[in-house]
Motif scaffolding. Structure first.
Motif, PDB file in Angstrom:
ATOM      1  N   GLN A   1      -2.444  10.752   5.233  1.00 58.18           N
ATOM      2  CA  GLN A   1      -2.463   9.477   5.930  1.00 58.18           C
ATOM      3  C   GLN A   1      -3.209   8.486   5.044  1.00 58.18           C
ATOM      4  OE1 GLN A   1      -4.546   9.435   9.639  1.00 58.18           O
ATOM      5  NE2 GLN A   1      -2.750   8.724  10.734  1.00 58.18           N
ATOM      6  N   VAL A   2      -2.617   7.311   4.833  1.00 55.57           N
ATOM      7  CA  VAL A   2      -3.277   6.327   3.970  1.00 55.57           C
ATOM      8  C   VAL A   2      -3.852   5.227   4.849  1.00 55.57           C
ATOM      9  CG1 VAL A   2      -2.955   4.637   2.127  1.00 55.57           C
ATOM     10  CG2 VAL A   2      -1.704   6.796   2.063  1.00 55.57           C
ATOM     11  N   ASN A   3      -5.103   4.909   4.647  1.00 55.98           N
ATOM     12  CA  ASN A   3      -5.692   3.794   5.376  1.00 55.98           C
ATOM     13  C   ASN A   3      -5.349   2.496   4.644  1.00 55.98           C
ATOM     14  OD1 ASN A   3      -7.293   1.803   6.440  1.00 55.98           O
ATOM     15  ND2 ASN A   3      -8.969   3.226   6.894  1.00 55.98           N
TER      16      ASN A   3
ATOM     17  N   VAL B   1      -6.590  11.887  -6.614  1.00 59.66           N
ATOM     18  CA  VAL B   1      -6.514  10.831  -7.626  1.00 59.66           C
ATOM     19  C   VAL B   1      -6.845   9.451  -7.070  1.00 59.66           C
ATOM     20  CG1 VAL B   1      -4.824  12.064  -9.035  1.00 59.66           C
ATOM     21  CG2 VAL B   1      -4.034  10.443  -7.302  1.00 59.66           C
ATOM     22  N   CYS B   2      -6.929   9.319  -5.763  1.00 56.08           N
ATOM     23  CA  CYS B   2      -7.168   7.988  -5.203  1.00 56.08           C
ATOM     24  C   CYS B   2      -8.587   7.538  -5.527  1.00 56.08           C
ATOM     25  CB  CYS B   2      -6.974   7.980  -3.689  1.00 56.08           C
ATOM     26  SG  CYS B   2      -7.309   6.348  -3.005  1.00 56.08           S
ATOM     27  N   PRO B   3      -8.729   6.444  -6.262  1.00 55.55           N
ATOM     28  CA  PRO B   3     -10.077   6.007  -6.632  1.00 55.55           C
ATOM     29  C   PRO B   3     -10.855   5.412  -5.464  1.00 55.55           C
ATOM     30  CG  PRO B   3      -8.411   4.548  -7.620  1.00 55.55           C
ATOM     31  CD  PRO B   3      -7.671   5.597  -6.871  1.00 55.55           C
ATOM     32  N   TYR B   4     -10.200   5.192  -4.339  1.00 64.86           N
ATOM     33  CA  TYR B   4     -10.877   4.509  -3.236  1.00 64.86           C
ATOM     34  C   TYR B   4     -11.107   5.389  -2.009  1.00 64.86           C
ATOM     35  CZ  TYR B   4      -9.441   0.805  -6.249  1.00 64.86           C
ATOM     36  OH  TYR B   4      -9.266   0.033  -7.353  1.00 64.86           O
ATOM     37  N   GLY B   5     -10.670   6.629  -2.080  1.00 65.84           N
ATOM     38  CA  GLY B   5     -10.827   7.485  -0.919  1.00 65.84           C
ATOM     39  C   GLY B   5     -10.018   6.986   0.268  1.00 65.84           C
ATOM     40  N   ALA B   6      -8.828   6.421  -0.003  1.00 66.71           N
ATOM     41  CA  ALA B   6      -8.023   5.840   1.074  1.00 66.71           C
ATOM     42  C   ALA B   6      -7.231   6.900   1.830  1.00 66.71           C
ATOM     43  CB  ALA B   6      -7.060   4.803   0.502  1.00 66.71           C
ATOM     44  N   ILE B   7      -7.160   8.100   1.254  1.00 69.82           N
ATOM     45  CA  ILE B   7      -6.258   9.107   1.833  1.00 69.82           C
ATOM     46  C   ILE B   7      -7.043  10.164   2.599  1.00 69.82           C
ATOM     47  CG2 ILE B   7      -4.470  10.818   1.307  1.00 69.82           C
ATOM     48  CD1 ILE B   7      -3.893   9.125  -1.240  1.00 69.82           C
ATOM     49  N   THR B   8      -6.607  10.386   3.837  1.00 74.37           N
ATOM     50  CA  THR B   8      -7.184  11.463   4.644  1.00 74.37           C
ATOM     51  C   THR B   8      -6.030  12.303   5.159  1.00 74.37           C
ATOM     52  OG1 THR B   8      -7.149   9.945   6.503  1.00 74.37           O
ATOM     53  CG2 THR B   8      -9.273  10.271   5.422  1.00 74.37           C
TER      54      THR B   8
ATOM     55  N   VAL C   1      -7.978   0.274   3.122  1.00 70.12           N
ATOM     56  CA  VAL C   1      -8.762   0.764   1.988  1.00 70.12           C
ATOM     57  C   VAL C   1      -7.908   0.856   0.723  1.00 70.12           C
ATOM     58  CG1 VAL C   1     -10.238   2.641   1.178  1.00 70.12           C
ATOM     59  CG2 VAL C   1     -10.215   2.042   3.594  1.00 70.12           C
ATOM     60  N   CYS C   2      -6.623   1.224   0.904  1.00 67.06           N
ATOM     61  CA  CYS C   2      -5.722   1.375  -0.238  1.00 67.06           C
ATOM     62  C   CYS C   2      -5.592   0.053  -0.978  1.00 67.06           C
ATOM     63  CB  CYS C   2      -4.360   1.847   0.248  1.00 67.06           C
ATOM     64  SG  CYS C   2      -3.083   1.808  -1.022  1.00 67.06           S
ATOM     65  N   GLN C   3      -5.729   0.096  -2.289  1.00 64.78           N
ATOM     66  CA  GLN C   3      -5.600  -1.120  -3.089  1.00 64.78           C
ATOM     67  C   GLN C   3      -4.236  -1.215  -3.760  1.00 64.78           C
ATOM     68  OE1 GLN C   3      -8.450  -3.337  -3.423  1.00 64.78           O
ATOM     69  NE2 GLN C   3      -9.152  -2.062  -1.746  1.00 64.78           N
ATOM     70  N   GLY C   4      -3.413  -0.195  -3.563  1.00 61.10           N
ATOM     71  CA  GLY C   4      -2.043  -0.269  -4.063  1.00 61.10           C
ATOM     72  C   GLY C   4      -1.859   0.005  -5.536  1.00 61.10           C
ATOM     73  N   CYS C   5      -2.686   0.878  -6.118  1.00 64.25           N
ATOM     74  CA  CYS C   5      -2.533   1.155  -7.546  1.00 64.25           C
ATOM     75  C   CYS C   5      -1.330   2.035  -7.825  1.00 64.25           C
ATOM     76  CB  CYS C   5      -3.786   1.812  -8.106  1.00 64.25           C
ATOM     77  SG  CYS C   5      -4.116   3.459  -7.462  1.00 64.25           S
ATOM     78  N   GLY C   6      -1.057   2.939  -6.892  1.00 64.59           N
ATOM     79  CA  GLY C   6       0.103   3.803  -7.058  1.00 64.59           C
ATOM     80  C   GLY C   6      -0.187   5.141  -7.703  1.00 64.59           C
ATOM     81  N   ALA C   7      -1.457   5.417  -8.002  1.00 68.64           N
ATOM     82  CA  ALA C   7      -1.793   6.689  -8.657  1.00 68.64           C
ATOM     83  C   ALA C   7      -1.279   7.875  -7.848  1.00 68.64           C
ATOM     84  CB  ALA C   7      -3.301   6.796  -8.855  1.00 68.64           C
ATOM     85  N   CYS C   8      -1.418   7.756  -6.518  1.00 67.74           N
ATOM     86  CA  CYS C   8      -1.057   8.879  -5.652  1.00 67.74           C
ATOM     87  C   CYS C   8       0.450   9.135  -5.659  1.00 67.74           C
ATOM     88  CB  CYS C   8      -1.524   8.595  -4.234  1.00 67.74           C
ATOM     89  SG  CYS C   8      -0.910   7.027  -3.589  1.00 67.74           S
ATOM     90  N   THR C   9       1.232   8.074  -5.825  1.00 63.80           N
ATOM     91  CA  THR C   9       2.681   8.245  -5.728  1.00 63.80           C
ATOM     92  C   THR C   9       3.191   9.154  -6.839  1.00 63.80           C
ATOM     93  OG1 THR C   9       3.075   6.321  -7.119  1.00 63.80           O
ATOM     94  CG2 THR C   9       2.978   5.933  -4.766  1.00 63.80           C
TER      95      THR C   9
ATOM     96  N   THR D   1       0.840  -1.193   0.000  1.00 64.76           N
ATOM     97  CA  THR D   1       0.000   0.000   0.000  1.00 64.76           C
ATOM     98  C   THR D   1       0.876   1.244   0.000  1.00 64.76           C
ATOM     99  OG1 THR D   1      -0.053  -0.137   2.399  1.00 64.76           O
ATOM    100  CG2 THR D   1      -1.906  -1.102   1.221  1.00 64.76           C
ATOM    101  N   ALA D   2       0.222   2.367  -0.223  1.00 64.58           N
ATOM    102  CA  ALA D   2       0.965   3.625  -0.273  1.00 64.58           C
ATOM    103  C   ALA D   2       1.230   4.144   1.138  1.00 64.58           C
ATOM    104  CB  ALA D   2       0.167   4.653  -1.068  1.00 64.58           C
ATOM    105  N   THR D   3       2.391   4.809   1.307  1.00 68.25           N
ATOM    106  CA  THR D   3       2.650   5.502   2.574  1.00 68.25           C
ATOM    107  C   THR D   3       3.358   6.813   2.277  1.00 68.25           C
ATOM    108  OG1 THR D   3       4.625   4.127   2.731  1.00 68.25           O
ATOM    109  CG2 THR D   3       2.904   3.773   4.401  1.00 68.25           C
TER     110      THR D   3
END
Ligand code: FAD
Ligand code: SF4
Ligand code: SF4
Ligand code: FES
Lengths: 662, 146
Positions: A622-624, A595-602, A627-635, A578-580
């Motif tokens: 902060q990445v949950n 860009v997170c398609p899952y709303g994993a970032i707060t 919830v994060c699916q690890g696509c990497g879009a945010c990175t 997952t992203a950190t």
């Protein structure tokens, strides 16, 4: 530096025939950090796996590289192998020297050279691997279904059948949805109420199902397995636990001029009402917009006649907190408003109705007791014109670009029912094309034409003009290549359907995605059609796209199966890749969240040590991980390079690039 | 620079895990050949590709870089390839500006069922790079190992 072991597999002759495996193992043994390198016939066999495990112990390996078939084949196998020998499973990398080397090259030298480079890349990567632990999160064994139409009811019944508790939140006073308003159903013409009401009763009586009627979801927090939801139970001014549903109040209420929305305003009801006889729950509701007691404090008739003492004018909205493991969206659809379609005179003449209004006019429990009468003068219509695709397949801003899918079939049904009940009526259907893909659908349509003598005309209606009690219909007949003028008594418009207006705010609450038409989108259009891309959110019925009842029910049960699969687990294993964010580098800019398609970032405000013993408070991402699916879009979106992906970090990928290019 | 007969281009192919990497596997399963100078790096999704990785590859002496992802609408993460496409478009204009031949970088959508397309794409891309000759503009000689 890691202590790396390299294991080159022959895969029988699959690899060994074109790759000099011995040479690969030899050359890779000289790579930095490699303390052991070998080759073997079948690495994935019991003996091969034992050899790997032994070497891990013997050479104290901290990283393992396996040159073998595709990681899509055996990555998991080898991860488990290593885990059993005490190595973190994420310290394993695979170099794909079969599918992407030995199988596509013929020349042994070339293939061997490539295999070495692929091995080097994997070694370079494994040096930067870090042990990862797949976290687990507990699963709350309760499901929430939002929307109590046939979709929501079916999903809830199936989930309850499997032994899980499930709550239905329905915004109207009764469950049942659109199907309660429909008269008969295509393609079998069985009565909607006869097949729906038993299911409504089943849902009400099922111990595992709790129905929150006249309620809405007001907030959703949490993530898959662990949603925290607030349900707003709107004040209905009647104590549900006391009301027996006798209906006396609905007869005695002096406020008689309230448009009856269940009949789409075709008749009136009282200010206190039960939508229809088989409503579930069968409880009265006071319409606060019309009740004189609530508006001016004068009346109180219902309270006087209610022998159960159920009326409570002081009742307030109540808020209920509940936790769920999974949420199913089943918010359905509505026909679009036709006020922009002046050409069809919908607003000018009461005899121009929508198809759903027509259902009520044909329904034995409807405003006319099932006798088809013109709303304007109560006379039998003799000529009826149906217009299909009103607002569907439109490229202008008035309508919808998509096909509403159900209209061809219900129009054929309406035309057929008219001709059956009133053989003396002339029935015309204007269409662009007739679309009948579905089991027994085309047969049904052909019956309308061939047996029931419905006049199907390919062409659009241009104008409807009310004149002397008639509706003058001007239309084009594209096949006969002529203009038609029909004096009709009634015009029925097959209005396009659209998602419920409450769907978009709901999607925002759920961080579920929607398409441009506000239909909920599925996780994969082909392979995951009942899941939303957001983990733990499932889709049921017409909220995902136009659907008839059979399709709705099929999807409802499919969604239930997915929910049951989820609730059956005690814990969810999370993908550890997952992203950190690096909090020191993150400046809280929100680029990643967008860009997170899952709303994993707060974001949280965090204290940092500043210069001269001061503390600074900074907003950081902060990445949950659940919830994060690890696509990497945010990175990649992160402008400060703070966000990175475990298992596929910037450094790891660049190490692979370097190894390949050197 | 004249085209060197011995020239064996170095080509890096970034493939998303869900479609294109599987497509590449399929071309292997079907024994469809493409040049050995194509080396694949697996990434979770095309949207994981930082344009920086491409520049890094060129800096280290790659002659061509290709990104393969799921077809639009099919991304495992729904929208990843749309981001990737947008980012690559930006990178293209930057490479144009730097005077790097546009043909050296490419985006292709290859599904898990398109083994043949994967092989064909790689053959074609490799031929293109061959024609263009070695890439020296972005290469950083200090990074050379020989
Ligand atoms: C005129 C007409 C005739 C039809 N005839 C046929 C036929 O003959 N045969 C056939 O197979 N199909 C027919 N259909 C299609 C059928 O109505 C649908 O397939 C079916 O109703 C879809 O069910 P659903 O549960 O998905 O949606 P709905 O029936 O729309 O139910 C959705 C429910 O969710 C509730 N809801 C919405 N938003 C919220 C919210 N935010 N919070 C809480 N609750 C919410 C709504 O109040 C509603 O009760 C017809 C449709 C029309 C318009
Ligand atoms: S990796 Fe993908 S899913 Fe995870 S936080 Fe980043 S954008 Fe969201
Ligand atoms: S994009 Fe980067 S800097 Fe911006 S909030 Fe996310 S992690 Fe922090
Ligand atoms: S997963 Fe293939 S492009 Fe996103």
């Amino acid at each position: 530096m890691q202590r790396v072991g390299v294991f080159v597999c022959w895969c029988g002759s699959n690899i060994a025939a074109t790759v000099d495996v011995e040479k690969v193992a030899e050359v890779l043994a000289k790579e930095p950090g490699v303390v052991f390198s070998t080759n073997y016939q079948y690495m994935c066999s019991q003996a091969g796996q034992e050899m790997i495990q032994e070497s891990i112990r013997k050479y104290n390996l901290t990283g393992v590289v396996i040159c073998s078939c595709s990681p899509r084949m055996h990555e998991n196998t080898f991860r488990k192998t290593c885990e059993k020998a005490g190595l973190n499973p994420y310290m394993v990398e695979i170099a794909n020297i079969r599918e992407q080397c030995s199988w596509i090259h013929k020349d042994k030298d070339t293939a061997t050279e490539k295999a070495i480079i692929l091995g080097r890349a994997a070694i370079a990567k494994v040096h930067l691997n870090a042990p990862l632990t797949a976290g687990t999160s507990p699963v709350k064994k309760r499901a929430l279904v939002i929307g109590g139409g046939i979709a929501g009811i079916q999903t809830a019944l199936d989930i309850a059948d499997a032994g899980f508790d499930v709550d239905i939140v329905e915004k109207e006073p009764t469950i049942g949805g659109k199907m309660t308003q429909i008269d008969k159903t295509f393609p079998t013409l069985d009565c909607a109420a006869c097949i729906l009401t038993p299911k409504m009763v089943d849902a009400a009586q099922n111990e595992r199902i709790h129905i929150y009627s006249y309620s809405e979801v007001s907030s959703v927090r949490g993530f898959v397995g662990n949603f925290k939801v607030t349900i707003k139970k709107k004040a209905r001014f009647v104590d549900e636990t006391k009301c027996t549903g006798c209906g006396l109040c609905t007869e005695k209420c002096p406020q008689k001029k309230v448009p009856n929305l269940f009949n789409l305003g075709l008749d009136n009801r009282r200010a206190i009402y039960i939508p229809f006889a088989q409503a579930v729950p069968k409880v009265a509701t006071i319409d606060a917009d019309y009740c004189t007691m609530l508006k001016s404090g004068k009346c109180g008739v219902c309270s006087k006649v209610c022998t159960a003492g159920a009326i409570d004018y002081q009742q307030k909205d109540a808020f209920i907190e509940q936790e769920y493991g999974a949420i199913v969206v089943a918010t359905g659809f509505n026909p679009i408003k036709l006020d922009k379609y002046d050409e069809f005179a919908y607003s000018q003449s009461p005899d121009v109705v929508t198809s759903l209004e027509f259902e009520r006019l044909m329904n034995a429990a409807g405003p006319t007791g099932g006798t088809l009468l013109r709303p304007s003068d109560g006379q039998h219509p003799h000529t009826i014109v149906f217009v299909q695709c009103v607002g569907s397949r439109c490229d202008d801003s008035k309508g919808k670009p998509y096909c509403s899918k159900i209209c061809c079939m219900y129009t054929a049904k309406h035309a057929m029912l008219c001709r059956e009940k009133y053989p003396d009526t002339d029935v015309y259907v204007f269409y662009i094309d007739v679309r009948t893909p579905g089991k027994n659908f085309d047969e049904f349509y052909r019956r309308a034409v061939e047996e029931y003598g419905v006049h199907y005309v390919k062409g659009m209606v241009g104008k409807v003009v009310p004149e002397n009690g008639k509706l003058k219909v001007q239309a084009s007949d594209l096949i006969g290549n002529q203009q038609l003028h029909i004096d009709a008594d009634m015009v029925v418009l097959a209005a396009a359907i659209e998602p419920d207006k409450s769907a978009r705010p709901l999607a925002t609450m759920l961080t579920a995605s929607m398409d441009t038409n506000d239909f909920f989108t599925e996780a994969h259009p082909k392979l995951r059609p009942v899941e939303s891309p957001t983990a733990g959110i499932f889709l049921s019925g017409a909220c995902q796209g136009p659907k008839d009842i059979p399709e709705t029910v099929a999807q409802a049960s499919a969604a239930a199966a997915k929910v049951i699969g989820l609730l059956n687990k005690d814990h969810l294993i999370c993908n550890p890749c997952t992203a950190t964010p690096d909090e020191m580098m993150c400046n809280g800019c929100s680029s990643c969240e967008k860009v997170c398609p899952y709303g994993a970032i707060t974001y949280i405000d965090k204290e940092f040590r500043g210069p001269n013993r001061t503390t600074l408070i900074r907003r950081v991402a902060q990445v949950n991980p659940a919830v994060c699916q690890g696509c990497g879009a945010c990175t990649v979106a992160c402008p400060s390079g703070a966000m990175d992906l475990k298992g596929f970090s910037n450094k790891q990928i660049m190490a692979e690039v370097d190894a390949i290019c050197r | 620079m004249p085209v060197n007969e011995e020239f064996k281009p170095t080509i890096v192919a970034f493939c998303c895990n869900w479609c294109s990497y599987a497509g590449a596997d399929l071309s292997g399963t079907n024994r469809l050949q493409y040049p050995a100078n194509v080396k694949i790096i697996r990434i979770p999704c095309s949207c994981r590709l930082n344009p920086m990785f491409i520049l890094r590859a060129f800096q280290r002496g790659a002659d061509g870089v290709i990104l393969c992802g799921c077809h639009p609408g099919d991304c495992h993460y729904t929208t990843g390839n749309y981001y990737a496409r947008r980012r690559m478009t930006l990178l293209f204009s930057m490479l144009d500006f730097l005077g790097i031949e546009r043909e050296r970088t490419r985006v292709e959508w290859v599904s898990a069922a398109e083994g043949a397309k994967f092989a064909a794409t790689m053959n074609e891309f490799s031929a293109t790079i061959h024609k263009l000759g070695p890439n020296r503009r972005l290469e950083d000689l200090r990074c050379r190992k020989d």
